[in-house]
Design an enzyme around this catalytic site. Structure first.
Site, PDB file in Angstrom:
ATOM      1  N   SER A  12      54.575  38.164  69.201  1.00  0.00           N
ATOM      2  CA  SER A  12      55.579  38.980  70.060  1.00  0.00           C
ATOM      3  C   SER A  12      56.806  38.944  69.023  1.00  0.00           C
ATOM      4  CB  SER A  12      55.595  38.504  71.266  1.00  0.00           C
ATOM      5  OG  SER A  12      54.266  38.563  72.083  1.00  0.00           O
ATOM      6  N   THR A  39      49.414  35.074  70.611  1.00  0.00           N
ATOM      7  CA  THR A  39      48.899  34.490  71.544  1.00  0.00           C
ATOM      8  C   THR A  39      48.958  35.564  72.745  1.00  0.00           C
ATOM      9  OG1 THR A  39      49.922  32.151  71.335  1.00  0.00           O
ATOM     10  CG2 THR A  39      49.193  32.654  73.698  1.00  0.00           C
ATOM     11  N   LYS A  48      44.508  37.840  79.861  1.00  0.00           N
ATOM     12  CA  LYS A  48      44.712  36.997  81.355  1.00  0.00           C
ATOM     13  C   LYS A  48      44.877  38.170  82.520  1.00  0.00           C
ATOM     14  CE  LYS A  48      48.439  36.635  82.746  1.00  0.00           C
ATOM     15  NZ  LYS A  48      49.204  35.674  82.670  1.00  0.00           N
ATOM     16  N   TYR A  96      49.270  46.850  66.656  1.00  0.00           N
ATOM     17  CA  TYR A  96      50.013  45.927  66.030  1.00  0.00           C
ATOM     18  C   TYR A  96      50.274  45.765  64.539  1.00  0.00           C
ATOM     19  CZ  TYR A  96      52.228  43.474  69.987  1.00  0.00           C
ATOM     20  OH  TYR A  96      52.668  43.312  71.314  1.00  0.00           O
ATOM     21  N   ALA A 112      50.930  30.821  55.892  1.00  0.00           N
ATOM     22  CA  ALA A 112      52.090  30.693  55.135  1.00  0.00           C
ATOM     23  C   ALA A 112      52.751  29.413  55.393  1.00  0.00           C
ATOM     24  CB  ALA A 112      53.150  31.740  55.631  1.00  0.00           C
ATOM     25  N   ILE A 175      49.754  28.485  83.797  1.00  0.00           N
ATOM     26  CA  ILE A 175      48.272  28.565  83.262  1.00  0.00           C
ATOM     27  C   ILE A 175      47.075  28.425  84.260  1.00  0.00           C
ATOM     28  CG2 ILE A 175      46.567  28.273  81.521  1.00  0.00           C
ATOM     29  CD1 ILE A 175      48.859  28.255  79.363  1.00  0.00           C
ATOM     30  N   GLU A 178      46.881  30.474  87.576  1.00  0.00           N
ATOM     31  CA  GLU A 178      46.295  31.659  87.160  1.00  0.00           C
ATOM     32  C   GLU A 178      44.975  31.676  87.069  1.00  0.00           C
ATOM     33  OE1 GLU A 178      50.267  33.873  85.369  1.00  0.00           O
ATOM     34  OE2 GLU A 178      49.020  33.207  83.813  1.00  0.00           O
ATOM     35  N   ARG A 195      49.331  16.708  89.608  1.00  0.00           N
ATOM     36  CA  ARG A 195      50.096  15.347  89.694  1.00  0.00           C
ATOM     37  C   ARG A 195      51.086  15.180  90.812  1.00  0.00           C
ATOM     38  NH1 ARG A 195      51.654  13.873  83.612  1.00  0.00           N
ATOM     39  NH2 ARG A 195      53.179  15.539  83.713  1.00  0.00           N
ATOM     40  N   GLY A 258      50.104  22.261  79.488  1.00  0.00           N
ATOM     41  CA  GLY A 258      51.390  22.523  78.923  1.00  0.00           C
ATOM     42  C   GLY A 258      50.844  22.708  77.310  1.00  0.00           C
ATOM     43  N   ASP A 299      58.028  30.825  71.055  1.00  0.00           N
ATOM     44  CA  ASP A 299      57.501  29.327  71.589  1.00  0.00           C
ATOM     45  C   ASP A 299      57.853  28.198  70.849  1.00  0.00           C
ATOM     46  OD1 ASP A 299      56.723  30.974  73.702  1.00  0.00           O
ATOM     47  OD2 ASP A 299      54.627  30.256  73.505  1.00  0.00           O
ATOM     48  N   HIS A 431      60.174  53.106 102.866  1.00  0.00           N
ATOM     49  CA  HIS A 431      59.192  52.707 104.126  1.00  0.00           C
ATOM     50  C   HIS A 431      57.992  53.550 104.168  1.00  0.00           C
ATOM     51  CE1 HIS A 431      58.594  50.932 108.195  1.00  0.00           C
ATOM     52  NE2 HIS A 431      58.137  52.114 108.377  1.00  0.00           N
ATOM     53  N   GLU A 436      61.013  46.810 100.793  1.00  0.00           N
ATOM     54  CA  GLU A 436      62.238  47.140 101.410  1.00  0.00           C
ATOM     55  C   GLU A 436      62.486  45.787 102.188  1.00  0.00           C
ATOM     56  OE1 GLU A 436      61.432  49.593 105.075  1.00  0.00           O
ATOM     57  OE2 GLU A 436      59.320  49.237 104.888  1.00  0.00           O
TER      58      GLU A 436
HETATM   59  P1  NDP Z   1      53.350  24.379  82.409  1.00  0.00           P
HETATM   60  O1  NDP Z   1      54.294  23.552  81.377  1.00  0.00           O
HETATM   61  O2  NDP Z   1      53.902  25.445  82.963  1.00  0.00           O
HETATM   62  O3  NDP Z   1      52.643  23.371  83.286  1.00  0.00           O
HETATM   63  C1  NDP Z   1      52.115  22.091  82.697  1.00  0.00           C
HETATM   64  C2  NDP Z   1      51.201  21.493  83.975  1.00  0.00           C
HETATM   65  O4  NDP Z   1      50.365  20.652  83.403  1.00  0.00           O
HETATM   66  C3  NDP Z   1      51.986  21.069  84.943  1.00  0.00           C
HETATM   67  O5  NDP Z   1      51.439  21.233  86.347  1.00  0.00           O
HETATM   68  C4  NDP Z   1      52.141  19.600  84.362  1.00  0.00           C
HETATM   69  O6  NDP Z   1      52.140  18.711  85.509  1.00  0.00           O
HETATM   70  C5  NDP Z   1      50.575  19.257  84.054  1.00  0.00           C
HETATM   71  N1  NDP Z   1      50.431  18.224  82.966  1.00  0.00           N
HETATM   72  C6  NDP Z   1      51.064  17.801  81.885  1.00  0.00           C
HETATM   73  N2  NDP Z   1      50.799  17.031  81.109  1.00  0.00           N
HETATM   74  C7  NDP Z   1      49.728  16.422  81.969  1.00  0.00           C
HETATM   75  C8  NDP Z   1      48.955  15.314  82.104  1.00  0.00           C
HETATM   76  N3  NDP Z   1      48.987  14.209  80.984  1.00  0.00           N
HETATM   77  N4  NDP Z   1      48.227  15.013  82.778  1.00  0.00           N
HETATM   78  C9  NDP Z   1      48.238  15.842  84.032  1.00  0.00           C
HETATM   79  N5  NDP Z   1      48.861  16.934  84.076  1.00  0.00           N
HETATM   80  C10 NDP Z   1      49.694  17.109  83.249  1.00  0.00           C
HETATM   81  O7  NDP Z   1      52.346  24.649  81.330  1.00  0.00           O
HETATM   82  P2  NDP Z   1      51.222  25.906  81.071  1.00  0.00           P
HETATM   83  O8  NDP Z   1      50.250  25.277  80.116  1.00  0.00           O
HETATM   84  O9  NDP Z   1      50.866  26.199  82.360  1.00  0.00           O
HETATM   85  O10 NDP Z   1      51.991  26.947  80.403  1.00  0.00           O
HETATM   86  C11 NDP Z   1      52.696  26.923  79.203  1.00  0.00           C
HETATM   87  C12 NDP Z   1      53.850  27.926  79.273  1.00  0.00           C
HETATM   88  O11 NDP Z   1      53.289  29.076  78.965  1.00  0.00           O
HETATM   89  C13 NDP Z   1      54.576  28.136  80.730  1.00  0.00           C
HETATM   90  O12 NDP Z   1      55.372  27.191  80.923  1.00  0.00           O
HETATM   91  C14 NDP Z   1      55.205  29.467  80.549  1.00  0.00           C
HETATM   92  O13 NDP Z   1      56.439  29.356  79.728  1.00  0.00           O
HETATM   93  C15 NDP Z   1      54.223  30.180  79.517  1.00  0.00           C
HETATM   94  N6  NDP Z   1      53.171  31.056  80.452  1.00  0.00           N
HETATM   95  C16 NDP Z   1      53.776  32.098  81.201  1.00  0.00           C
HETATM   96  C17 NDP Z   1      52.961  32.894  81.822  1.00  0.00           C
HETATM   97  C18 NDP Z   1      53.480  33.927  82.598  1.00  0.00           C
HETATM   98  O14 NDP Z   1      54.610  34.312  82.419  1.00  0.00           O
HETATM   99  N7  NDP Z   1      52.973  34.616  83.773  1.00  0.00           N
HETATM  100  C19 NDP Z   1      51.356  32.580  82.067  1.00  0.00           C
HETATM  101  C20 NDP Z   1      50.997  31.471  81.074  1.00  0.00           C
HETATM  102  C21 NDP Z   1      51.661  30.615  80.222  1.00  0.00           C
HETATM  103  P3  NDP Z   1      53.655  18.311  86.122  1.00  0.00           P
HETATM  104  O15 NDP Z   1      54.179  19.500  86.669  1.00  0.00           O
HETATM  105  O16 NDP Z   1      53.457  16.998  86.752  1.00  0.00           O
HETATM  106  O17 NDP Z   1      54.401  17.797  84.813  1.00  0.00           O
END
Ligand code: NDP
Length: 455
Positions: A12, A39, A48, A96, A112, A175, A178, A195, A258, A299, A431, A436
């Protein structure tokens, strides 16, 4: 120099930056090693959302009975959905490419790598550029536990040959929730292991509580306060051991734990580009790295990892470098949505973030959407405004409910403009809609004053 600008990464941020720069008359090269559109287009937002939409039809077919229809819901064909999704993604990837070549950019299909501060090696060739942009995005990361490779990540989820009937999702960020919603809506038994006591850490507390309720109402089995400890294989089955000794046996473990910046093997060191403590590329507010003519965006900088932020950054840099219109992108009041069923959307501060700064007036409403009084589906909507008590500016708007993303996009304009609660109140509603409610929230739910509470 061969180019005014060389962009590494055709996602993007990179595509937008290359296209607009070329439109401003710059000579531009751009390299992508995997898929154009990155991505978001290929293994993220776009496919998605198509999968989310696929899931929604199942619910609607059931809802229709309350409105007098007799619809017999047959089985879902995952293979057919994935094939349709693949056709659409191929179409978009082609667009694209066409946009880039139409704008006059030179396209390189290949990885690259920076050789020195002005030289990039790509597809067996060395090219030089006055300015370089690194926009290589991120990748999903598995937790560091034994057997983690036995689980899948979001990249894999879009290409599953068949849909497993029993799935354990790990994580409760965007993720995880979703995909939990997608697989559940398509008929799988889904367990969500996370967690925290509530899903979606970092979101507003009312959103998190409503999300917990919505996931449970969808039939997703929740395992809060749970950490993954180990994955083992038992034939085709997977056994996830949790930190408290419990085990979950399943067809598929899905780690949504993450994402990390994609910085490995890019030659950043050779080019004098430094990383920050999150192992992402360090940039200033002009997107400059520690090497002033090399920029990074999207990212790979791990700031706000959202496609519209990446495209805005790409556009702003192109205008700044070649359009005679230097500008930066504000990272305040960025709306975002989580495409669960129903979705969440939000803009501005959470109640806790705002109340840490000043006393806030809080307005919350929860209701059953009109449609579901007839459909009988257990589905609630939650809407919330966070208002700075002193200035009466709306500093946060949060919603969980049908069409939340569509509604909050409009509300975000008002929040970005600094609208007050009185501005919301004098706006006439449409309405009957759910939207609203945002202009008819007359009764304050509470005032939160953290400073006073601490006294
Ligand atoms: P997030 O950072 O949003 O969430 C990561 C999740 O993984 C949290 O629940 C975290 O728990 C958990 N986690 C991390 N490490 C561990 C571990 N070692 N053991 C257990 N649980 C763990 O990451 P995502 O992968 O969901 O998404 C990445 C990013 O991509 C998002 O933050 C967002 O910016 C983007 N995204 C946006 C979307 C949208 O706009 N609709 C859709 C998808 C992605 P804890 O909370 O305890 O740290």
């Amino acid at each position: 120099m061969d180019f005014d600008l060389f962009v590494i990464g055709g996602g993007s941020a990179g595509v937008r930056c290359a296209r607009i720069s070329a439109g401003h008359g710059a000579s531009v090269g751009i390299a992508e090693e995997r898929h154009w559109g990155g991505t978001c287009v290929n293994i993220g937002c776009v496919p998605k959302k198509l999968l989310v939409q696929a899931g929604e039809y199942g619910g609607w077919a059931e809802d229709a009975a309350g409105f007098g229809w007799t619809i017999t819901k047959g089985p879902h064909d995952w293979g057919k959905l994935i094939a349709a999704k693949d056709r659409e993604i191929t179409r978009l990837e082609g667009i694209y490419r066409k946009l880039l070549s139409g704008a006059g950019a030179t396209i390189f299909d290949g990885r690259a790598v920076l050789v020195d501060p002005h030289t990039v090696e790509v597809a067996g060739k060395r090219v030089t550029a006055k300015n370089i942009v690194v926009a290589t995005g991120g990748y999903p990361e598995r937790p560091d536990i034994p057997g983690a490779d036995l689980g899948i990540i979001s990249d894999d989820a879009f290409y599953l040959k068949t849909m497993p009937r029993h799935i354990v999702m790990v994580g409760s960020g965007y993720i995880a929730v979703e995909f939990a919603g997608i697989f559940r809506a398509l008929g799988a038994e889904v367990h969500l292991v996370y967690r925290q006591p509530l899903p979606l850490r970092g979101f507003d507390q009312d959103v998190r509580e409503s999300m917990e309720e919505a996931l449970a109402a969808q039939g997703i089995i929740l395992h809060p306060n749970s950490t993954p400890a180990k994955v083992e294989a038992d034939g085709d089955r997977r056994i996830l051991a949790l930190g408290d000794g419990r085990t979950l046996t399943t067809d598929m473990v899905f780690f949504a734990t993450g994402r990390r910046a994609n910085v490995k093997g890019l030659g950043l060191e050779a080019a004098g580009v430094e990383l920050n403590s999150k192992h992402a590329i360090k940039v200033d507010d002009q997107l400059r790295t520690t090497q002033p003519h090399i920029y990074a965006m999207g990212d790979v900088t791990d700031r706000v990892n959202l496609t519209p932020v990446a495209t805005a950054e790409g556009h702003a840099l192109a205008d700044s470098l070649f359009g005679g219109h230097p500008r930066t992108v504000s990272l305040r009041n960025i709306p975002s949505a989580v495409f669960t069923t129903p979705p969440v959307a939000t803009v501005g501060l959470t109640e806790d973030q705002a109340a840490a700064l000043w006393p806030v007036d809080v307005y919350v409403t929860r209701f059953t959407p009109m449609r579901h009084n007839l459909s009988g589906r257990a589905r609630k909507t939650m809407m919330k405004l966070v208002v700075d008590k002193a200035t009466q500016k709306v500093v946060g708007a949060h919603m969980l409910g049908e069409d939340a993303a569509e509604i909050i996009q409009g509300i975000a304009i008002a929040v970005v403009m600094g609208a007050t609660k009185a501005d919301f109140d004098r706006t006439i509603g449409i309405h009957p809609t759910a939207a609203e409610e945002f202009v008819t929230l007359r009764t304050r739910t509470r005032t939160t004053d953290l400073a006073k509470a601490a006294e």
